[in-house]
Motif scaffolding. Structure first.
Motif, PDB file in Angstrom:
ATOM      1  N   LEU A  13       0.877  -1.299  -0.012  1.00  0.00           N
ATOM      2  CA  LEU A  13       0.007   0.095   0.168  1.00  0.00           C
ATOM      3  C   LEU A  13       0.734   1.112  -0.240  1.00  0.00           C
ATOM      4  N   SER A  14       1.780   1.051   0.512  1.00  0.00           N
ATOM      5  CA  SER A  14       2.890   2.438   0.815  1.00  0.00           C
ATOM      6  C   SER A  14       3.669   2.380  -0.599  1.00  0.00           C
ATOM      7  N   GLY A  15       3.457   2.048  -1.332  1.00  0.00           N
ATOM      8  CA  GLY A  15       4.322   1.735  -2.963  1.00  0.00           C
ATOM      9  C   GLY A  15       3.312   3.552  -3.783  1.00  0.00           C
ATOM     10  N   ILE A  16       1.925   2.958  -3.227  1.00  0.00           N
ATOM     11  CA  ILE A  16       1.465   4.006  -4.054  1.00  0.00           C
ATOM     12  C   ILE A  16       1.568   5.339  -3.741  1.00  0.00           C
ATOM     13  N   LEU A  17       2.152   5.584  -2.512  1.00  0.00           N
ATOM     14  CA  LEU A  17       2.879   7.459  -2.911  1.00  0.00           C
ATOM     15  C   LEU A  17       3.558   7.217  -3.455  1.00  0.00           C
ATOM     16  N   ASP A  18       4.703   6.067  -3.788  1.00  0.00           N
ATOM     17  CA  ASP A  18       5.874   7.429  -4.538  1.00  0.00           C
ATOM     18  C   ASP A  18       4.665   7.454  -5.851  1.00  0.00           C
ATOM     19  N   LEU A  19       3.884   6.103  -6.275  1.00  0.00           N
ATOM     20  CA  LEU A  19       3.552   6.501  -7.772  1.00  0.00           C
ATOM     21  C   LEU A  19       2.424   7.962  -7.717  1.00  0.00           C
ATOM     22  N   ALA A  20       2.192   7.752  -6.673  1.00  0.00           N
ATOM     23  CA  ALA A  20       1.373   9.651  -6.958  1.00  0.00           C
ATOM     24  C   ALA A  20       2.485  10.281  -7.031  1.00  0.00           C
ATOM     25  N   LEU A  21       3.684  10.246  -6.306  1.00  0.00           N
ATOM     26  CA  LEU A  21       3.689  12.050  -6.106  1.00  0.00           C
ATOM     27  C   LEU A  21       4.357  12.494  -7.617  1.00  0.00           C
ATOM     28  N   VAL A  22       5.082  10.552  -8.434  1.00  0.00           N
ATOM     29  CA  VAL A  22       5.621  11.002  -9.669  1.00  0.00           C
ATOM     30  C   VAL A  22       4.176  11.197 -10.717  1.00  0.00           C
ATOM     31  N   LEU A  23       2.959  10.937 -10.569  1.00  0.00           N
ATOM     32  CA  LEU A  23       2.283  11.492 -11.261  1.00  0.00           C
ATOM     33  C   LEU A  23       1.927  12.433 -10.416  1.00  0.00           C
ATOM     34  N   ARG A  24       2.538  13.232 -10.138  1.00  0.00           N
ATOM     35  CA  ARG A  24       1.304  14.644  -9.743  1.00  0.00           C
ATOM     36  C   ARG A  24       0.251  14.470  -8.790  1.00  0.00           C
ATOM     37  N   TRP A  25      -0.451  13.661  -8.419  1.00  0.00           N
ATOM     38  CA  TRP A  25      -1.094  13.484  -7.264  1.00  0.00           C
ATOM     39  C   TRP A  25      -1.808  14.556  -6.509  1.00  0.00           C
ATOM     40  N   ASN A  26      -0.542  14.380  -5.570  1.00  0.00           N
ATOM     41  CA  ASN A  26      -0.908  15.282  -4.845  1.00  0.00           C
ATOM     42  C   ASN A  26      -1.389  16.551  -4.997  1.00  0.00           C
ATOM     43  N   LEU A  27      -0.424  17.071  -6.801  1.00  0.00           N
ATOM     44  CA  LEU A  27      -0.935  18.686  -6.092  1.00  0.00           C
ATOM     45  C   LEU A  27      -1.957  18.413  -6.177  1.00  0.00           C
ATOM     46  N   TRP A  28      -2.431  17.818  -7.526  1.00  0.00           N
ATOM     47  CA  TRP A  28      -3.831  17.431  -7.821  1.00  0.00           C
ATOM     48  C   TRP A  28      -5.359  17.350  -6.343  1.00  0.00           C
ATOM     49  N   LEU A  29      -4.655  17.150  -5.546  1.00  0.00           N
ATOM     50  CA  LEU A  29      -5.221  16.912  -4.122  1.00  0.00           C
ATOM     51  C   LEU A  29      -4.668  18.066  -3.651  1.00  0.00           C
ATOM     52  N   GLY A  30      -4.282  18.837  -3.669  1.00  0.00           N
ATOM     53  CA  GLY A  30      -3.721  19.938  -2.909  1.00  0.00           C
ATOM     54  C   GLY A  30      -2.906  19.632  -2.033  1.00  0.00           C
ATOM     55  N   VAL A  31      -1.973  18.841  -1.898  1.00  0.00           N
ATOM     56  CA  VAL A  31      -0.994  18.427  -0.744  1.00  0.00           C
ATOM     57  C   VAL A  31       0.398  19.385  -1.335  1.00  0.00           C
ATOM     58  N   PRO A  32       0.869  19.796  -0.543  1.00  0.00           N
ATOM     59  CA  PRO A  32       2.476  20.324  -1.326  1.00  0.00           C
ATOM     60  C   PRO A  32       3.460  19.164  -1.204  1.00  0.00           C
ATOM     61  N   ASP A  33       4.794  18.979  -2.076  1.00  0.00           N
ATOM     62  CA  ASP A  33       5.571  18.241  -2.120  1.00  0.00           C
ATOM     63  C   ASP A  33       6.203  17.870  -0.992  1.00  0.00           C
ATOM     64  N   PHE A  34       6.515  19.173  -0.285  1.00  0.00           N
ATOM     65  CA  PHE A  34       7.535  18.275   1.090  1.00  0.00           C
ATOM     66  C   PHE A  34       6.660  17.682   2.104  1.00  0.00           C
ATOM     67  N   VAL A  35       5.211  18.128   2.109  1.00  0.00           N
ATOM     68  CA  VAL A  35       4.463  17.440   3.064  1.00  0.00           C
ATOM     69  C   VAL A  35       4.327  15.826   2.377  1.00  0.00           C
ATOM     70  N   PHE A  36       3.765  15.752   0.744  1.00  0.00           N
ATOM     71  CA  PHE A  36       3.638  14.570   0.927  1.00  0.00           C
ATOM     72  C   PHE A  36       4.778  13.690   0.330  1.00  0.00           C
ATOM     73  N   VAL A  37       5.641  13.849   0.553  1.00  0.00           N
ATOM     74  CA  VAL A  37       7.336  13.810   0.362  1.00  0.00           C
ATOM     75  C   VAL A  37       7.300  12.863   1.510  1.00  0.00           C
ATOM     76  N   VAL A  38       7.545  14.473   2.719  1.00  0.00           N
ATOM     77  CA  VAL A  38       7.790  13.732   4.105  1.00  0.00           C
ATOM     78  C   VAL A  38       7.029  12.691   4.740  1.00  0.00           C
ATOM     79  N   VAL A  39       5.856  12.577   4.671  1.00  0.00           N
ATOM     80  CA  VAL A  39       4.287  11.116   4.768  1.00  0.00           C
ATOM     81  C   VAL A  39       5.029  10.172   4.229  1.00  0.00           C
ATOM     82  N   ASP A  40       5.298  10.097   2.863  1.00  0.00           N
ATOM     83  CA  ASP A  40       5.776   8.671   2.441  1.00  0.00           C
ATOM     84  C   ASP A  40       6.523   8.494   2.985  1.00  0.00           C
ATOM     85  N   ALA A  41       7.843   9.235   3.490  1.00  0.00           N
ATOM     86  CA  ALA A  41       9.099   9.032   3.547  1.00  0.00           C
ATOM     87  C   ALA A  41       9.112   8.188   5.074  1.00  0.00           C
TER      88      ALA A  41
END
Length: 500
Positions: free
Chosen positions: A342-370
Motif C-alpha cells: 500500500l505504501s508504494g502507491i505514495l511514490d506513484l502518486a508523487l511522480v504522477l503529481r496526484w498530490n498537487l491535484w489533491l492540494g498537498v504540497p510536495d514537501f508534506v507529501f514526501v515527508v509522509v511518504d518517507a
C-alpha cells in the motif's frame, strides 16, 4: 469538645489528581531509562556500550551521513546516471554479502588471544583510512572512489558482524531478552539515523560530499575505541595450525543447521522477499532533485526529509517493542508486506503529481511518504532480526548470524541491481524521467509476490525455540573454542558463572 475531623475539599481532590498525573507522567518518561538500566544490568554495560557505538554512531549517524553524501557525490561530483548509481550502490554493499567470512574469523581465528577486540580495531582503522582518502583526493577516478567506498562499507560490516556475534550469543543465554536486544539495536540505529539525516543536508551544503567523508572518520574512530576498551578474556593457548580444521568444523555445523527445514525455509523467504522488492531509490532521488516536473529539492531539504523519515523508523521500532514483539513471526510479516504494498502507491502518486491535484504540497507529501515507508520497513525488519537470532546454533553464533544477514543483504543487492537494470531498460536518465512512473508501478506489483511465500516462515513467536534439539546440542562448532564463553566480556562471564 473533640477536634472535628477535616473533610476533604474539592481543592484537595484536584491536587491529589494532579500529583497522581505527574507521578504517572514521570513513570512513563522514566520507563526507557529503567529499560536501559535493566539491559545494562543483565547483559553488562560494555555490551550495551558496544551496541550503541556500532549501531547508533557507526551505522545510524554515520550511515545517514554516508547515504546523503554518497548520493550527491555520485550525482554532482562523479556525474553518473541513475541506473549506474543504483549499480554502484550494490557494489559498495558487497562486503555485507561476505559477512560469514568475517563471522568465521571472529569465531575461530583469535588475534593475540582475542576474538573480538582486534576486529573492532581493524574495522575502525580501515574506516578511518578509506574516508580520509576519499576526503583528501578531489577528482578521484570512479574506480578508486568505488574501492574506497567499498573499503568503508567493509569497515562497517566487520564491526557489525562482531557486535552481532555478541547479540546472538546473548540471545542464546537470555531467551527472554532476545527481542529487547534487537529493540536496543534498532532504537540505537534509528536515533543515530535521525541525528545524522538532520545534519546531512547542512553538511553537504556547507562542506560538500567529500567534506562529509572526512567527518565520517570520527564514527570509525569510535569503533576503534570500542576495540581498545572492550574487556575480553584472553585465550591462553591457541593452535593456529588448527585454524583450517576449526573453519571446516564451523562449515559443517552451518551446513547441518541450514539443512534443518525450520532454518532454510525462512532463509529462502528472506532472500526472495527482499530481492522481489525492486530498489529504484536512485531514480527517485534524481527525480526529486533534477527533474523539471519534480519538486527540485535542495540538499538541506533532502536531509530534513530523510531525518523526518527516520522518525518513522524509530516509531516502527517502538511499536514493535511495546506492542508487537510477542506476536507470531508469520502474522507480523503478513501485515508488514500488506502495508508495504500500500505504501508504494505514495511514490506513484508523487511522480504522477496526484498530490498537487489533491492540494498537498510536495514537501508534506514526501515527508509522509518517507515516514510511512521507513516505519513499515522497520516493522518488517524487526521480526526477521529476532527470527534470525533464534536460528543461530551454539558455538558459531557470530558466523551463522552473519550468514543469515548476508542472505538478507544478497536479497537487497539483487533488488538494487535489478532496479538499476529496470531504470536502464526504461531509459530513466539524469534528464529523462518519462518512464519513472512505470518503474514504480512494476516495483509495486512485485511487492505482492512475497505474500505467497509466507508459508516458508514458522508460526512460532519470539519466546519459543526454533532449532531442533539435535542442532542445539551439536558440538562440532564448539570445538573451535575451548570454552563457549571465552569471547564474552570478562564481567559477563563472571556473572553467568555465578548465576543470575
Amino acid at each position: 469538645m473533640g477536634e472535628e475531623e477535616r473533610l476533604p475539599t474539592h481543592g484537595d481532590e484536584a491536587r491529589e489528581l494532579q500529583a497522581a498525573a505527574e507521578s504517572e507522567m514521570r513513570s512513563i518518561l522514566y520507563s526507557p531509562v529503567r529499560w536501559f538500566k535493566m539491559l545494562a544490568r543483565e547483559l553488562h554495560w560494555s555490551f550495551v556500550f558496544g551496541v550503541v557505538i556500532v549501531y547508533g554512531v557507526s551505522q545510524g549517524l554515520g550511515g545517514a551521513l554516508a547515504r546523503v553524501g554518497t548520493q550527491f557525490y555520485m550525482k554532482d561530483v562523479q556525474k553518473v546516471q541513475p541506473s549506474e548509481a543504483q549499480v554502484y550502490a550494490g557494489i559498495t554493499s558487497i562486503p555485507w554479502i561476505v559477512k560469514p567470512l568475517w563471522g568465521i574469523l571472529t569465531d575461530v581465528v583469535p588475534i593475540s588471544g582475542y576474538h573480538r577486540r582486534p576486529y573492532f580495531v581493524f574495522a575502525g582503522s580501515l574506516g578511518i583510512v578509506s574516508m580520509l582518502f576519499l576526503s583528501l583526493h578531489p577528482g578521484l577516478h570512479i574506480v578508486l572512489a568505488l574501492l574506497s567506498l567499498t573499503a568503508s562499507s567493509a569497515s562497517v560490516a566487520i564491526a557489525d558482524v562482531t557486535i552481532d556475534a555478541c547479540v546472538a550469543q546473548k540471545s542464546g543465554l537470555h531467551h527472554s531478552l532476545a527481542a529487547d536486544m534487537q529493540s536496543l539495536c534498532s532504537l540505537s540505529s534509528s536515533i543515530g539515523a535521525l541525528v545524522g539525516f538532520s545534519l546531512s543536508g547542512i553538511f553537504v551544503h556547507l562542506i560538500g560530499p567529500q567534506g562529509v567523508y572526512g567527518l565520517l572518520s570520527i564514527p570509525a574512530g569510535l569503533v576503534f575505541v570500542v576495540g581498545i576498551l572492550l574487556k575480553e578474556q584472553r585465550a591462553s593457548v591457541f593452535a593456529y595450525e588448527q585454524t583450517s580444521q576449526n573453519i571446516a568444523n564451523a562449515g559443517k555445523a552451518m551446513w547441518k543447521t541450514l539443512k534443518c527445514p525450520d532454518v532454510w525455509r525462512p532463509c529462502l523467504y528472506m532472500y526472495l522477499s527482499f530481492s522481489l522488492g525492486l530498489n529504484v531509490s536512485e531514480g527517485m532521488f534524481y527525480w526529486v532533485t533534477d527533474s523539471p516536473s519534480g519538486p527540485s529539492f535542495s540538499k538541506q531539504i533532502i536531509g530534513y526529509i530523510m531525518a523526518i523519515g527516520s522518525v518513522g523508523s524509530l516509531l516502527g521500532a517502538i511499536l514493535y517493542q511495546y506492542g508487537l514483539k510477542d506476536y507470531p513471526f508469520r502474522d507480523l510479516l503478513f501485515w508488514a508486506q500488506i502495508l508495504s504494498c500500500l505504501s508504494g502507491i505514495l511514490d506513484l502518486a508523487l511522480v504522477l503529481r496526484w498530490n498537487l491535484w489533491l492540494g498537498v504540497p510536495d514537501f508534506v507529501f514526501v515527508v509522509v511518504d518517507a515516514s510511512v515507508s521507513q516505519m513499515i520497513g522497520r516493522f518488517k525488519w524487526m521480526p526477521l532480526l529476532v527470527l534470525s537470532s533464534k536460528m543461530c546454533p551454539p558455538g558459531i553464533e557470530g558466523t551463522f548470524f552473519a550468514l543469515l544477514m548476508s542472505i538478507d543483504n544478497a536479497g537487497l543487492l539483487t533488488s538494487s541491481w535489478l532496479g538499476g537494470l529496470l531504470l536502464h531498460l526504461l531509459n530513466v536518465t539524469r534528464t529523462e524521467f518519462g518512464n519513472m512512473w512505470l518503474a514504480i508501478l512494476i516495483r509495486n506489483v512485485l511487492r505482492i509476490a512475497p505474500l505467497f511465500l509466507l508459508f516458508l516462515v514458522p508460526r512460532a513467536d519470539p519466546s519459543s525455540s526454533i532449532l531442533s534439539d539435535d542442532v542445539v546440542s551439536m558440538k562440532e562448532a564448539v570445538e573451535a573454542r575451548p570454552e563457549p564463553d571465552n569471547v564474552e566480556l570478562v564481567a559477563l562471564v563472571d556473572r553467568t558463572d555465578g548465576g543470575s
